[in-house]
Design a protein around this motif. Structure first.
Motif, PDB file in Angstrom:
ATOM      1  N   GLY A   1     -30.463  79.918 -54.412  1.00  0.00           N
ATOM      2  CA  GLY A   1     -29.793  78.734 -54.922  1.00  0.00           C
ATOM      3  C   GLY A   1     -28.625  77.959 -54.012  1.00  0.00           C
ATOM      4  N   TRP A   2     -28.602  78.456 -52.750  1.00  0.00           N
ATOM      5  CA  TRP A   2     -27.835  77.946 -51.807  1.00  0.00           C
ATOM      6  C   TRP A   2     -28.681  77.197 -50.800  1.00  0.00           C
ATOM      7  N   SER A   3     -29.770  77.201 -50.846  1.00  0.00           N
ATOM      8  CA  SER A   3     -30.598  76.774 -49.655  1.00  0.00           C
ATOM      9  C   SER A   3     -31.696  75.633 -50.310  1.00  0.00           C
TER      10      SER A   3
ATOM     11  N   TYR B   1     -23.834  85.339 -32.786  1.00  0.00           N
ATOM     12  CA  TYR B   1     -22.683  85.003 -32.777  1.00  0.00           C
ATOM     13  C   TYR B   1     -22.316  83.877 -33.773  1.00  0.00           C
ATOM     14  N   ASP B   2     -23.177  83.710 -34.576  1.00  0.00           N
ATOM     15  CA  ASP B   2     -22.707  82.765 -35.942  1.00  0.00           C
ATOM     16  C   ASP B   2     -21.894  83.417 -36.675  1.00  0.00           C
ATOM     17  N   VAL B   3     -20.894  82.557 -37.312  1.00  0.00           N
ATOM     18  CA  VAL B   3     -19.789  83.152 -37.786  1.00  0.00           C
ATOM     19  C   VAL B   3     -20.221  83.989 -39.010  1.00  0.00           C
ATOM     20  N   HIS B   4     -21.435  83.819 -39.763  1.00  0.00           N
ATOM     21  CA  HIS B   4     -21.940  84.571 -40.771  1.00  0.00           C
ATOM     22  C   HIS B   4     -22.749  85.580 -40.415  1.00  0.00           C
ATOM     23  N   HIS B   5     -22.819  86.638 -41.158  1.00  0.00           N
ATOM     24  CA  HIS B   5     -23.722  87.959 -40.720  1.00  0.00           C
ATOM     25  C   HIS B   5     -25.070  87.590 -40.802  1.00  0.00           C
TER      26      HIS B   5
ATOM     27  N   PRO C   1     -16.120  73.791 -41.186  1.00  0.00           N
ATOM     28  CA  PRO C   1     -15.642  73.538 -42.671  1.00  0.00           C
ATOM     29  C   PRO C   1     -16.322  74.723 -43.241  1.00  0.00           C
ATOM     30  N   LEU C   2     -16.864  75.724 -42.845  1.00  0.00           N
ATOM     31  CA  LEU C   2     -17.535  76.864 -43.564  1.00  0.00           C
ATOM     32  C   LEU C   2     -16.881  78.174 -42.859  1.00  0.00           C
ATOM     33  N   GLY C   3     -16.241  78.028 -41.582  1.00  0.00           N
ATOM     34  CA  GLY C   3     -15.732  79.402 -41.218  1.00  0.00           C
ATOM     35  C   GLY C   3     -14.176  79.098 -41.070  1.00  0.00           C
TER      36      GLY C   3
ATOM     37  N   GLY D   1     -32.274  80.369 -39.452  1.00  0.00           N
ATOM     38  CA  GLY D   1     -32.832  81.696 -39.693  1.00  0.00           C
ATOM     39  C   GLY D   1     -32.372  82.823 -40.193  1.00  0.00           C
ATOM     40  N   HIS D   2     -31.047  83.115 -39.659  1.00  0.00           N
ATOM     41  CA  HIS D   2     -30.776  84.415 -39.726  1.00  0.00           C
ATOM     42  C   HIS D   2     -30.437  85.195 -40.825  1.00  0.00           C
ATOM     43  N   HIS D   3     -30.396  84.345 -42.099  1.00  0.00           N
ATOM     44  CA  HIS D   3     -30.072  84.879 -43.518  1.00  0.00           C
ATOM     45  C   HIS D   3     -31.495  85.064 -44.278  1.00  0.00           C
ATOM     46  N   ALA D   4     -32.666  84.835 -43.597  1.00  0.00           N
ATOM     47  CA  ALA D   4     -33.737  84.679 -44.527  1.00  0.00           C
ATOM     48  C   ALA D   4     -34.563  86.224 -44.425  1.00  0.00           C
TER      49      ALA D   4
ATOM     50  N   MET E   1     -32.421  82.411 -47.739  1.00  0.00           N
ATOM     51  CA  MET E   1     -30.967  82.470 -48.347  1.00  0.00           C
ATOM     52  C   MET E   1     -30.156  81.862 -47.192  1.00  0.00           C
ATOM     53  N   GLY E   2     -28.975  81.139 -47.853  1.00  0.00           N
ATOM     54  CA  GLY E   2     -27.961  80.339 -46.953  1.00  0.00           C
ATOM     55  C   GLY E   2     -28.524  79.586 -45.845  1.00  0.00           C
ATOM     56  N   TYR E   3     -29.543  78.596 -46.561  1.00  0.00           N
ATOM     57  CA  TYR E   3     -29.813  77.427 -45.860  1.00  0.00           C
ATOM     58  C   TYR E   3     -30.931  77.806 -45.072  1.00  0.00           C
ATOM     59  N   CYS E   4     -31.595  79.212 -44.987  1.00  0.00           N
ATOM     60  CA  CYS E   4     -32.523  79.677 -44.084  1.00  0.00           C
ATOM     61  C   CYS E   4     -33.919  80.016 -44.987  1.00  0.00           C
TER      62      CYS E   4
ATOM     63  N   GLY F   1     -20.823  69.618 -49.999  1.00  0.00           N
ATOM     64  CA  GLY F   1     -20.684  70.775 -49.111  1.00  0.00           C
ATOM     65  C   GLY F   1     -21.454  71.785 -49.439  1.00  0.00           C
ATOM     66  N   ILE F   2     -21.112  72.889 -50.280  1.00  0.00           N
ATOM     67  CA  ILE F   2     -22.194  73.736 -50.431  1.00  0.00           C
ATOM     68  C   ILE F   2     -22.258  74.010 -51.970  1.00  0.00           C
ATOM     69  N   VAL F   3     -21.626  73.206 -52.753  1.00  0.00           N
ATOM     70  CA  VAL F   3     -22.173  73.344 -54.306  1.00  0.00           C
ATOM     71  C   VAL F   3     -22.836  71.898 -54.735  1.00  0.00           C
TER      72      VAL F   3
ATOM     73  N   PHE G   1     -22.548  77.635 -34.407  1.00  0.00           N
ATOM     74  CA  PHE G   1     -21.150  76.995 -33.839  1.00  0.00           C
ATOM     75  C   PHE G   1     -20.267  76.956 -34.873  1.00  0.00           C
ATOM     76  N   ASP G   2     -20.484  77.843 -36.115  1.00  0.00           N
ATOM     77  CA  ASP G   2     -19.460  77.781 -37.182  1.00  0.00           C
ATOM     78  C   ASP G   2     -18.131  78.689 -36.982  1.00  0.00           C
ATOM     79  N   ALA G   3     -18.236  79.242 -35.799  1.00  0.00           N
ATOM     80  CA  ALA G   3     -17.004  80.151 -35.504  1.00  0.00           C
ATOM     81  C   ALA G   3     -16.191  79.080 -34.846  1.00  0.00           C
TER      82      ALA G   3
ATOM     83  N   GLU H   1     -28.571  78.273 -35.097  1.00  0.00           N
ATOM     84  CA  GLU H   1     -28.224  78.602 -36.319  1.00  0.00           C
ATOM     85  C   GLU H   1     -27.227  77.583 -36.990  1.00  0.00           C
ATOM     86  N   GLY H   2     -26.015  78.264 -37.473  1.00  0.00           N
ATOM     87  CA  GLY H   2     -25.156  77.123 -38.187  1.00  0.00           C
ATOM     88  C   GLY H   2     -24.443  76.418 -37.276  1.00  0.00           C
ATOM     89  N   GLY H   3     -23.206  75.699 -37.892  1.00  0.00           N
ATOM     90  CA  GLY H   3     -22.393  75.110 -37.181  1.00  0.00           C
ATOM     91  C   GLY H   3     -22.334  73.885 -37.738  1.00  0.00           C
ATOM     92  N   TYR H   4     -21.262  73.250 -38.273  1.00  0.00           N
ATOM     93  CA  TYR H   4     -21.037  72.140 -39.518  1.00  0.00           C
ATOM     94  C   TYR H   4     -20.075  71.112 -38.926  1.00  0.00           C
ATOM     95  N   SER H   5     -19.503  71.133 -37.737  1.00  0.00           N
ATOM     96  CA  SER H   5     -18.627  70.065 -37.184  1.00  0.00           C
ATOM     97  C   SER H   5     -19.488  69.105 -36.626  1.00  0.00           C
TER      98      SER H   5
HETATM   99  C1  3YP Z   1     -24.711  79.287 -46.967  1.00  0.00           C
HETATM  100  C2  3YP Z   1     -24.260  78.615 -48.352  1.00  0.00           C
HETATM  101  C3  3YP Z   1     -22.740  79.049 -48.216  1.00  0.00           C
HETATM  102  C4  3YP Z   1     -22.266  79.626 -47.067  1.00  0.00           C
HETATM  103  C5  3YP Z   1     -23.630  79.394 -45.978  1.00  0.00           C
HETATM  104  C6  3YP Z   1     -23.612  79.825 -44.759  1.00  0.00           C
HETATM  105  C7  3YP Z   1     -24.520  79.272 -43.976  1.00  0.00           C
HETATM  106  C8  3YP Z   1     -24.534  79.599 -42.792  1.00  0.00           C
HETATM  107  O1  3YP Z   1     -24.167  78.751 -41.774  1.00  0.00           O
HETATM  108  N1  3YP Z   1     -25.129  80.787 -42.211  1.00  0.00           N
HETATM  109  O2  3YP Z   1     -25.108  81.101 -40.854  1.00  0.00           O
END
Ligand code: 3YP
Ligand code: ZN
Length: 372
Positions: free
Chosen positions: A98-100, A178-182, A273-275, A140-143, A149-152, A23-25, A266-268, A308-312
């Motif tokens: 370390g998450w990417s 509108y991704d569930v993450h900031h 699994p992440l939101g 890209g939105h965390h980079a 960062m965060g896959y970006c 998953g994420i770890v 689409f992770d909101a 951006e994200g969305g994991y289903s």
């Molecule tokens: C990356 C590692 C833990 C949570 C995560 C979030 C990635 C994502 O979907 N950002 O929009």
């Protein structure tokens, strides 16, 4: 009414390798190996549905292209680019936090993700299409300028914005996320820039930790051009649509950008699994329609969505199809097969505490004289 909607997808996006994860770890002696949540599945299956539903016949395919190093360097440091190149030679490198994780050749795929967003933006700005969706990967939105960062890996939307500023004489741009993450990367890249309005709707304090608070409003000349709506976990369609109506739309109307960029995660969704949010395909459709309509009002219809994200793997395709239908005005008639499970949830009514957060963000934006 139908529109000419551009669509970017490239098979190489599905080749971006995020390794064996749980998953994420990272897997461990007592952590059974699985794949990373950020896998090709949700995106490749979204593209499959766009094809099989027949919607593709009504879209304009926009070929992806590779961003050049010069394009990337308008946003990122040389140090970051060199670090990614070096990591890209490893069996499994990481973009910095370390998450990417990403496999050999990830640098090239990341250039293609940023370049795919540029290609979509170019198609819109040159008038070849009315609006466009870039189904890119990695996101890209965390980079940050100097850190993945965060896959970006690279900040796809800022790279496209800076490309548009350099090549199309665009100045004022709004980003709606509108991704569930900031959208911390976008926020930080533009926090002092009064010509970029960055709005992020997200689950409060989810990722990055301690990021995306209401009181992060921009810096210096950029004060008032950062808007965060940190919604509580459990928020559904009612909260998202209210935030759009009361914060996003008035802010865009007041700012009058020449171009709107959308960080489309689409992770909101109700099954991510992440939101821990509860948004369904029908609300994603409304958000897309609203964005296209406000773009028609303020930016000549110019709006570009970058994935951006969305994991289903099973639900993202239907949320994505709804967005593309909303953007293009074409209806495939393909029903949301999960509507019966998700649409009637009590999670969708706007709760008083969700209303409070939206009001606070509305009031703040008003105080900053953004919303008139
Ligand atoms: C990356 C590692 C833990 C949570 C995560 C979030 C990635 C994502 O979907 N950002 O929009
Ligand atoms: Zn996300």
């Amino acid at each position: 009414m139908t529109r000419n909607t551009g669509y970017v997808w490239h098979e190489r996006y599905a080749w971006h390798d995020t390794g064996t994860y749980a998953g994420i770890v990272a897997p461990g002696p007592m952590v059974q190996p699985f794949h990373n949540f950020e896998s090709p599945e949700s995106k490749a299956r979204f593209n499959s549905l766009v094809e099989v539903s027949g919607l593709i016949e009504n879209l304009t395919k926009v070929p992806a292209q590779y961003a050049t190093e010069e394009d990337i360097l308008r946003v990122h440091t040389q140090r970051h680019v060199d670090f990614i190149k070096e990591q890209s030679e490893q069996q499994l490198g990481d973009a910095g936090d370390g998450w990417s994780p990403f496999g050999r050749g990830g640098f090239e795929v990341a250039l293609l993700a940023a370049g795919g967003t540029i290609a979509a933006t170019d198609a819109v700005l040159s008038g070849r299409v009315d609006n466009a969706y870039a189904l890119v990967r990695p996101p890209g939105h965390h980079a940050e300028r100097d850190l993945g960062m965060g896959y970006c890996i690279f900040a796809n939307i800022p790279v496209a914005i800076e490309w548009a500023r350099a090549n199309h004489g665009v100045t004022r741009v709004a980003v709606v996320d509108y991704d569930v993450h900031h959208g911390n990367g976008t926020q930080h890249i533009y926090e002092s820039d009064p010509d970029v309005l960055a709005i992020s709707l997200h689950q409060e304090l989810l990722f990055p930790q301690d990021s995306g608070r209401l009181d992060e409003v921009g810096i210096g000349e950029g004060v008032g051009k950062t808007i965060n709506v940190p919604l509580q976990s459990g928020s559904g369609n009612g909260a998202y649509l209210a935030a759009f109506e009361r914060v996003v739309v008035p802010a865009l109307r007041a700012f009058r950008p020449e171009l709107i960029m959308v960080a489309s995660g689409f992770d909101a969704s109700a099954v991510d699994p992440l939101g821990c949010m509860s948004v369904t395909a029908s609300a994603y459709r409304s958000m897309a329609t609203t964005l296209v309509e406000i773009a028609e009002e303020v930016s000549g219809g110019r709006v570009v969505f970058s994935h951006e994200g969305g994991y289903s793997p099973v639900y993202v395709p239907y949320c994505g199809l709804a967005v593309l239908e909303g953007m293009s005005g074409f209806e495939t008639g393909v029903p949301d097969p999960y509507a019966m499970s998700f649409e009637n949830s009590p999670a969708h009514s706007l709760k008083p505490w969700q209303d409070d957060v939206i009001s606070a963000s509305e009031v703040l934006a008003r105080q900053l004289q953004l919303i008139i």
